[in-house]
Design a protein around this motif. Sequence first.
Motif, PDB file in Angstrom:
ATOM      1  N   LEU A  11      13.550   9.012  -4.559  1.00  0.00           N
ATOM      2  CA  LEU A  11      14.265   7.794  -4.912  1.00  0.00           C
ATOM      3  C   LEU A  11      15.312   7.451  -3.858  1.00  0.00           C
ATOM      4  O   LEU A  11      15.614   6.267  -3.627  1.00  0.00           O
ATOM      5  N   GLU A  12      15.870   8.475  -3.192  1.00  0.00           N
ATOM      6  CA  GLU A  12      16.863   8.222  -2.143  1.00  0.00           C
ATOM      7  C   GLU A  12      16.280   7.385  -1.007  1.00  0.00           C
ATOM      8  O   GLU A  12      16.982   6.586  -0.382  1.00  0.00           O
ATOM      9  N   VAL A  13      14.989   7.580  -0.741  1.00  0.00           N
ATOM     10  CA  VAL A  13      14.332   6.816   0.327  1.00  0.00           C
ATOM     11  C   VAL A  13      14.136   5.362  -0.107  1.00  0.00           C
ATOM     12  O   VAL A  13      14.326   4.426   0.677  1.00  0.00           O
ATOM     13  N   VAL A  14      13.762   5.171  -1.371  1.00  0.00           N
ATOM     14  CA  VAL A  14      13.546   3.821  -1.890  1.00  0.00           C
ATOM     15  C   VAL A  14      14.803   2.973  -1.750  1.00  0.00           C
ATOM     16  O   VAL A  14      14.740   1.762  -1.498  1.00  0.00           O
ATOM     17  N   LEU A  15      15.961   3.610  -1.891  1.00  0.00           N
ATOM     18  CA  LEU A  15      17.225   2.876  -1.886  1.00  0.00           C
ATOM     19  C   LEU A  15      17.780   2.632  -0.490  1.00  0.00           C
ATOM     20  O   LEU A  15      18.829   1.995  -0.349  1.00  0.00           O
ATOM     21  N   GLN A  16      17.108   3.118   0.535  1.00  0.00           N
ATOM     22  CA  GLN A  16      17.557   2.868   1.899  1.00  0.00           C
ATOM     23  C   GLN A  16      17.303   1.417   2.299  1.00  0.00           C
ATOM     24  O   GLN A  16      16.343   0.796   1.833  1.00  0.00           O
ATOM     25  N   PRO A  17      18.155   0.843   3.179  1.00  0.00           N
ATOM     26  CA  PRO A  17      17.925  -0.531   3.638  1.00  0.00           C
ATOM     27  C   PRO A  17      16.544  -0.670   4.292  1.00  0.00           C
ATOM     28  O   PRO A  17      16.097   0.221   5.012  1.00  0.00           O
ATOM     29  N   ASP A  18      15.879  -1.757   4.035  1.00  0.00           N
ATOM     30  CA  ASP A  18      14.576  -2.077   4.622  1.00  0.00           C
ATOM     31  C   ASP A  18      13.474  -1.093   4.227  1.00  0.00           C
ATOM     32  O   ASP A  18      12.431  -1.021   4.888  1.00  0.00           O
ATOM     33  N   SER A  19      13.688  -0.322   3.156  1.00  0.00           N
ATOM     34  CA  SER A  19      12.690   0.698   2.793  1.00  0.00           C
ATOM     35  C   SER A  19      11.348   0.067   2.452  1.00  0.00           C
ATOM     36  O   SER A  19      10.297   0.547   2.894  1.00  0.00           O
ATOM     37  N   LEU A  20      11.345  -1.012   1.679  1.00  0.00           N
ATOM     38  CA  LEU A  20      10.089  -1.623   1.284  1.00  0.00           C
ATOM     39  C   LEU A  20       9.319  -2.129   2.496  1.00  0.00           C
ATOM     40  O   LEU A  20       8.112  -1.896   2.638  1.00  0.00           O
ATOM     41  N   ARG A  21      10.012  -2.815   3.387  1.00  0.00           N
ATOM     42  CA  ARG A  21       9.348  -3.338   4.580  1.00  0.00           C
ATOM     43  C   ARG A  21       8.773  -2.211   5.420  1.00  0.00           C
ATOM     44  O   ARG A  21       7.646  -2.296   5.923  1.00  0.00           O
ATOM     45  N   ASN A  22       9.528  -1.103   5.567  1.00  0.00           N
ATOM     46  CA  ASN A  22       9.066   0.025   6.375  1.00  0.00           C
ATOM     47  C   ASN A  22       7.861   0.725   5.744  1.00  0.00           C
ATOM     48  O   ASN A  22       6.931   1.143   6.441  1.00  0.00           O
ATOM     49  N   LEU A  23       7.873   0.843   4.426  1.00  0.00           N
ATOM     50  CA  LEU A  23       6.747   1.481   3.737  1.00  0.00           C
ATOM     51  C   LEU A  23       5.481   0.638   3.897  1.00  0.00           C
ATOM     52  O   LEU A  23       4.396   1.169   4.175  1.00  0.00           O
ATOM     53  N   ILE A  24       5.625  -0.660   3.717  1.00  0.00           N
ATOM     54  CA  ILE A  24       4.464  -1.546   3.874  1.00  0.00           C
ATOM     55  C   ILE A  24       3.933  -1.492   5.302  1.00  0.00           C
ATOM     56  O   ILE A  24       2.715  -1.424   5.533  1.00  0.00           O
ATOM     57  N   GLN A  25       4.840  -1.488   6.279  1.00  0.00           N
ATOM     58  CA  GLN A  25       4.425  -1.474   7.676  1.00  0.00           C
ATOM     59  C   GLN A  25       3.658  -0.201   8.013  1.00  0.00           C
ATOM     60  O   GLN A  25       2.630  -0.236   8.698  1.00  0.00           O
ATOM     61  N   THR A  26       4.142   0.940   7.510  1.00  0.00           N
ATOM     62  CA  THR A  26       3.475   2.219   7.773  1.00  0.00           C
ATOM     63  C   THR A  26       2.055   2.214   7.218  1.00  0.00           C
ATOM     64  O   THR A  26       1.109   2.689   7.856  1.00  0.00           O
ATOM     65  N   VAL A  27       1.893   1.672   6.034  1.00  0.00           N
ATOM     66  CA  VAL A  27       0.574   1.618   5.398  1.00  0.00           C
ATOM     67  C   VAL A  27      -0.342   0.655   6.146  1.00  0.00           C
ATOM     68  O   VAL A  27      -1.518   0.967   6.421  1.00  0.00           O
ATOM     69  N   GLU A  28       0.173  -0.509   6.489  1.00  0.00           N
ATOM     70  CA  GLU A  28      -0.660  -1.492   7.197  1.00  0.00           C
ATOM     71  C   GLU A  28      -1.038  -1.026   8.592  1.00  0.00           C
ATOM     72  O   GLU A  28      -2.126  -1.361   9.094  1.00  0.00           O
ATOM     73  N   ASP A  29      -0.172  -0.229   9.238  1.00  0.00           N
ATOM     74  CA  ASP A  29      -0.511   0.322  10.550  1.00  0.00           C
ATOM     75  C   ASP A  29      -1.732   1.224  10.484  1.00  0.00           C
ATOM     76  O   ASP A  29      -2.433   1.412  11.484  1.00  0.00           O
ATOM     77  N   ALA A  30      -1.986   1.799   9.310  1.00  0.00           N
ATOM     78  CA  ALA A  30      -3.154   2.676   9.117  1.00  0.00           C
ATOM     79  C   ALA A  30      -4.369   1.894   8.640  1.00  0.00           C
ATOM     80  O   ALA A  30      -5.377   2.494   8.268  1.00  0.00           O
ATOM     81  N   GLN A  31      -4.278   0.575   8.645  1.00  0.00           N
ATOM     82  CA  GLN A  31      -5.376  -0.286   8.198  1.00  0.00           C
ATOM     83  C   GLN A  31      -5.661  -0.114   6.708  1.00  0.00           C
ATOM     84  O   GLN A  31      -6.810  -0.189   6.265  1.00  0.00           O
ATOM     85  N   LEU A  32      -4.610   0.134   5.947  1.00  0.00           N
ATOM     86  CA  LEU A  32      -4.719   0.208   4.499  1.00  0.00           C
ATOM     87  C   LEU A  32      -3.929  -0.930   3.877  1.00  0.00           C
ATOM     88  O   LEU A  32      -3.083  -1.547   4.538  1.00  0.00           O
ATOM     89  N   SER A  33      -4.165  -1.149   2.598  1.00  0.00           N
ATOM     90  CA  SER A  33      -3.330  -2.068   1.838  1.00  0.00           C
ATOM     91  C   SER A  33      -2.494  -1.254   0.866  1.00  0.00           C
ATOM     92  O   SER A  33      -2.838  -0.112   0.535  1.00  0.00           O
ATOM     93  N   PRO A  34      -1.369  -1.790   0.388  1.00  0.00           N
ATOM     94  CA  PRO A  34      -0.560  -1.050  -0.594  1.00  0.00           C
ATOM     95  C   PRO A  34      -1.354  -0.597  -1.815  1.00  0.00           C
ATOM     96  O   PRO A  34      -1.020   0.437  -2.418  1.00  0.00           O
ATOM     97  N   ALA A  35      -2.405  -1.327  -2.181  1.00  0.00           N
ATOM     98  CA  ALA A  35      -3.203  -0.939  -3.348  1.00  0.00           C
ATOM     99  C   ALA A  35      -3.904   0.399  -3.153  1.00  0.00           C
ATOM    100  O   ALA A  35      -4.361   1.008  -4.126  1.00  0.00           O
ATOM    101  N   ASP A  36      -3.999   0.872  -1.911  1.00  0.00           N
ATOM    102  CA  ASP A  36      -4.637   2.160  -1.626  1.00  0.00           C
ATOM    103  C   ASP A  36      -3.653   3.327  -1.697  1.00  0.00           C
ATOM    104  O   ASP A  36      -4.029   4.469  -1.414  1.00  0.00           O
ATOM    105  N   VAL A  37      -2.406   3.053  -2.057  1.00  0.00           N
ATOM    106  CA  VAL A  37      -1.357   4.082  -2.046  1.00  0.00           C
ATOM    107  C   VAL A  37      -0.685   4.155  -3.410  1.00  0.00           C
ATOM    108  O   VAL A  37      -0.346   3.132  -4.011  1.00  0.00           O
ATOM    109  N   ILE A  38      -0.528   5.380  -3.900  1.00  0.00           N
ATOM    110  CA  ILE A  38       0.235   5.637  -5.126  1.00  0.00           C
ATOM    111  C   ILE A  38       1.460   6.453  -4.742  1.00  0.00           C
ATOM    112  O   ILE A  38       1.334   7.532  -4.151  1.00  0.00           O
ATOM    113  N   PHE A  39       2.626   5.947  -5.047  1.00  0.00           N
ATOM    114  CA  PHE A  39       3.847   6.701  -4.814  1.00  0.00           C
ATOM    115  C   PHE A  39       4.187   7.497  -6.068  1.00  0.00           C
ATOM    116  O   PHE A  39       4.221   6.941  -7.177  1.00  0.00           O
TER     117      PHE A  39
END
Length: 405
Positions: A235-263
Amino acid sequence: MTARARSVFILDDEQPLCEDLCELISAAGHSARWCTDPRKLNMSELASVDVVLLDLGLPAMDGIDIMNRLTAFAEPPRLIFISGVGEDVLRVVAQVAGEQKLIVLGALTKPLDPQQLLRLLDYADCGAVAEAVPRRGRRAILPALKASLAAGSLPVSFQPKVEVQTLRFAGAEALLTGVLPGVGPVSPVDIVAAATSDPSVLVHLTQYVLGIAARGCAQWIKAGWRGPISVNLPLEVVLQPDSLRNLIQTVEDAQLSPADVIFELTEDSLYDSCAESMSMLARLRMAGFGLALDDVGRRQSGLLQLSALPVTEIKIDLQIVRDARTWTKARNIFASIAELGRKLGVKVVAEGVEFPDDLKLARTFPIDYVQGYLISPKRPLPELLRALSAQAGSEAAGVEWNTGA
């Protein structure tokens, strides 16, 4: 998972019972000795046996006294309690034994069920009990962890999740292997604890594992296998600034969509969670990520929060599964969580499935997926991909996991 022959020592004040148990155990291919009076026993004899069948109500010295003495051994034998006392007392004593780092295989109430005893003796030498890993302080771990993350050398493994009835591959969870380059074997719990002491390292670790996990998931999807990747998200990571954008970017860089990831989020991390964290969870769901509540059943708070959390999956804590092998109350809790998940419309995963009876239990209730050593230990990605490709590389085929089912 065929177990080897066990050496068993029986401590019970009823001589006829001891003799009958020795005959039963020997006929099953194990060896057995017995003693009715612990005062006449040299305790060092117990250091060389695999299992002690311990009567808690010995008149001269009760079973708790025996337990306390076993803790002095470098490798204490496993314990099976036998007693006429109620289940609640047996469970409390088992909890005390666990806190003393003793391994309890189960508890049998008198009169004993012979087949249940033999099943307890048929435990696996690995999987049911985690390997001992040296505990190391944060000062030793943190510098090595930073260096490993910078070098991209921290190993990550994958544990498959499968459909409960068909055992068909349904995704995997990304896990630390328990090896830290430059240090050696280190408990993943200690690695995460060290990272938590420095927020920037915790964020780096989470993004690192997510990147490897997403790229692995992309590989099995490309090979024709469907199933999301699950990644622990503090949860500490979720609350970091720009966390959502960074998580989405990491997933998209792997040619995945968020629907392929369960946190996966733990009950403890959500305990007394604030409005900001709840808002971030909602944003993760709106972005398309799945959310799993991990370790459900470990504490009541998680069950109370289920109605307020935007989760898509709940994972029954592995300790509930282990306790359900012996305790009626634990089986009832297991069944209740499974039924609750069904009523809430979320998927239910049983973790810690290590024995065929665990799988049988999961198939009895509305469980969707299982995960654990019986199916597969955590594996490096190449091993997981080989196991999948060996099954014709098609989603239509099942996978021959450890169960043989």
